[in-house]
Write a protein that holds these residues in place. Structure first.
Motif: not given
Length: 80
Positions: A37-39, A42-44, A48-52
């Motif tokens: 999911y993380y991979d 999108p890089e943006t 951000g919070e979602e990726g973190g």
């Protein structure tokens, strides 16, 4: 108090190790899904919070899987 035989206790220890191994595999599968999911973010969004949150979940799941592996090893040692 009922006493169980040494053989029966070893069998119980093996059963517990097997159950924990099933849980470890589930944790590993969830970790892989969260990493995917993380991979795919999108890089943006990764920064951000979602990726973190996803990245943190992967780390916690990795740690949990490692701790389960250690517990399994210890049970296997105890079971002989």
């Amino acid at each position: 108090m009922r006493r169980i035989s040494n053989k029966a206790r070893r069998k119980q220890i093996g059963y517990l190790a097997d159950r924990l191994d099933e849980l470890r595999r589930e944790v590993d599968n969830l970790r892989d899904e969260e990493q995917d999911y993380y991979d795919e973010l999108p890089e943006t969004l990764q920064g951000g919070e979602e990726g973190g949150c996803a990245e943190e979940a992967v780390q916690f799941l990795e740690e949990a899987g490692g701790q389960l592996s250690q517990a399994i090893d210890q049970l296997n040692e105890a079971g002989g």
